[in-house]
Design a protein around this motif. Sequence first.
Motif, PDB file in Angstrom:
ATOM      1  N   TYR A   1       0.853  -1.135  -0.084  1.00 44.36           N
ATOM      2  CA  TYR A   1       0.197   0.098   0.072  1.00 44.36           C
ATOM      3  C   TYR A   1       0.742   1.476   0.119  1.00 44.36           C
ATOM      4  O   TYR A   1       0.534   2.200  -0.805  1.00 44.36           O
ATOM      5  CB  TYR A   1      -0.819   0.016   1.269  1.00 44.36           C
ATOM      6  N   ARG A   2       1.919   1.269   0.933  1.00 42.66           N
ATOM      7  CA  ARG A   2       2.627   2.338   0.864  1.00 42.66           C
ATOM      8  C   ARG A   2       3.577   2.570  -0.414  1.00 42.66           C
ATOM      9  O   ARG A   2       3.621   3.858  -0.874  1.00 42.66           O
ATOM     10  CB  ARG A   2       3.705   2.271   1.967  1.00 42.66           C
ATOM     11  N   MET A   3       4.011   1.708  -1.154  1.00 47.53           N
ATOM     12  CA  MET A   3       4.570   1.924  -2.339  1.00 47.53           C
ATOM     13  C   MET A   3       3.403   2.469  -3.392  1.00 47.53           C
ATOM     14  O   MET A   3       3.849   3.134  -4.433  1.00 47.53           O
ATOM     15  CB  MET A   3       5.177   0.380  -2.813  1.00 47.53           C
ATOM     16  N   ARG A   4       2.440   1.782  -3.369  1.00 47.03           N
ATOM     17  CA  ARG A   4       1.346   2.321  -4.367  1.00 47.03           C
ATOM     18  C   ARG A   4       1.145   3.865  -4.112  1.00 47.03           C
ATOM     19  O   ARG A   4       0.784   4.313  -4.950  1.00 47.03           O
ATOM     20  CB  ARG A   4       0.095   1.197  -4.324  1.00 47.03           C
ATOM     21  N   VAL A   5       1.000   4.092  -2.795  1.00 44.22           N
ATOM     22  CA  VAL A   5       0.484   5.573  -2.738  1.00 44.22           C
ATOM     23  C   VAL A   5       1.687   6.480  -3.132  1.00 44.22           C
ATOM     24  O   VAL A   5       1.597   7.402  -3.768  1.00 44.22           O
ATOM     25  CB  VAL A   5       0.645   5.984  -1.040  1.00 44.22           C
ATOM     26  N   ASP A   6       3.192   6.140  -3.105  1.00 50.39           N
ATOM     27  CA  ASP A   6       4.040   6.747  -3.582  1.00 50.39           C
ATOM     28  C   ASP A   6       3.944   6.970  -5.236  1.00 50.39           C
ATOM     29  O   ASP A   6       4.180   8.120  -5.927  1.00 50.39           O
ATOM     30  CB  ASP A   6       5.472   6.029  -3.355  1.00 50.39           C
TER      31      ASP A   6
END
Length: 700
Positions: free
Chosen positions: A117-122
Amino acid sequence: MRQRLSLFSLVVALCLMPTAVLATPHTVPLSELFPDPGQTKAAIVINKVLERYHYRKVTLDNAFAKDVLTRYLDDLDPNRAFFQARDVERFENGARHFDENLRRGELDVPFDIFRVYRMRVDERVAYALKLLDQQFDFSRSETYAFDSSETPWAKDSAELDDRWRRRVKNDYLTLKLADKSDSEIRDRLRKRYEGLARRIHQFNGGDVFQAFMNAYTGTIEPHTSYMSPSTSENFDISMKLSLEGIGAVLRADNEYTVVQSTVPGGPARDSGQVHAGDQIVGVAQGLDGSMEDVVGWRLEDVVEKIRGPKGSVVRLQIMPKSSGSTAHTREVPLVRNEIKLEDQAAKSYVVDKLSNGAGLKIGVIEIPAFYRDFEAESAGRSNFRSTTRDVRALIKTLTSEGVNGIVIDLRGNGGGSLAEATSLTGLFIDLGPVVQVKDAFGKVEVEADRDPGVAYAGPLAVLVDRESASASEIFAAAIQDYGRGLIIGEPTFGKGTVQTLIDLNRYVPGDHDDLGRLRLTMAEFFRISGGSTQLRGVEPDIRFPTAEYMTKHGERSLDNALPWTRIDPANFKKVGAVPFDRLGQLSADRIANNFGFKMLAERSKLMRDVEEQKSLSLRESDRRAEDDARERRFKDDQDRFLRSQGITPVDEDADQIDEDALDAQRDAISRIEVDEAARILADEIQLGRGSNAPRAVMRN
């Protein structure tokens, strides 16, 4: 959009505290986002406590585990803006034995999901920032689905690109409609998107664990939640300090901070400009501090911005619920202040100019909360304040003034002390049961009025609305079941469950890290007639027309709310009956020609339309026309009503406002429903039932 209660709404439940207790945030490396042994232990304990003690019987099987996974994904990405279908498919494949994993406290799956999720937000933030370097065409006919909670996950990055193109275009248009310059818009949105990524990077392992465990508990029902050790510490501090702040309960809804309710006597409610459902989109300090955009912020961070010492000023940029997702906002300055018990106290007045009253006088007692000064009581002070004591004194004053009937106004009363709901009921009935409480093991206890005699035996009505909850519902239900008085207004909130705080450390012997606490639903309230107040609330005997548009409100709007059910009735005897049909028809005939009720009904319809809207036009001309039409629709009916009352309408958004005139305007609007309740009670008296009622009896 599905409504959910945020865990942190517990921590800020009655106020926003002045002491800064949140740690200074910092970027957390991905390498630290893995479960630790303490979280494994806590997960095992939470599962056992839920299975044994929760009111709704919980079985951690494969079907339930799948629901937990779905809930967790929806909590992280409610608008389907970050994950792709292939991500979700991988998560589901990796969670084939999720029930067994959770039973053993294995948390690799939820932590893996959060890292992705954090990578997708980035990725999405980088794309959004790239879009800000482009120009937008607002003459094209296209829409933005701001509520995509029911939309399938994007099949690929190209589909997500299109969703984000529309999102950024909508964000730009919203600020453009608010008369912001191009450079200001791009700067503000750049900070908003960068802030979104920055806040996600500040999530530590404890935050991830708490987020997942609240998806777990939220799959059971909406009022059970997990508090991490740091959140528990904040909660303890908030309970020890005085009620000091703006007096508002806040919750997170997607990327917005939403006002769940305001506290009687608090600056937010007293301002008359902050209401349930409003969105806080900006926060500024002092009279001239710069406004900081808080869309997309974590709720904890918004709370920290609003906190401050007593006497200081905080300015909130509010998007009213009635404006929908358009550009209409207002700036509301609030002076942080202590919320004292007397600010929440009951008060009374007399309505004596009734068109149908023939000289009758109706007393009105407003009860904004069910309060009791437990500290003064435990200290042995015999004159401690309480709702029941204050209302008894008000009844004595009203009867001495010769009122012919009394209306108890519970609009906006979110509840409070169960003991006060029981004792207040006892002012109007003789000995008898008031409410039944059933626990998780099926045991039923009855809370009863054990004080003989009544304080008032004359004609009685209780006015309720969609915000009347918990203790208010217990009182109204008892009055209705006994046939002691009329219930008038809207169906109530429907909060019929009981929660308690459980320290998880007590279930694990020996030395170990703090495991946090669980707010657990462990009982349910039932009326003495057997039905629950849960979900359905209390149905009024005489409905106001605003109730017609209550499609998604209160407990009915929450995911996984406990259903309505019933148990055996308690042993009680009705004391009266009311001719509802005749009184209802007389009221309906009056309301049909009442500008005030036409305005209130139109407002309720407008709110319903806003809640049901899921998309917006991205054509500027359409949006301006839609915004103007909604504002005209809201304002024209209000102005028509005010002029019918001989009041010159006040523009609340004007630079210079006559505060006395504004107070008169708000008071006139607040009196629409209570005046009709008084007329209904006057009808009852004139029809004969009230004139034959026993004289008021006071007891010491």
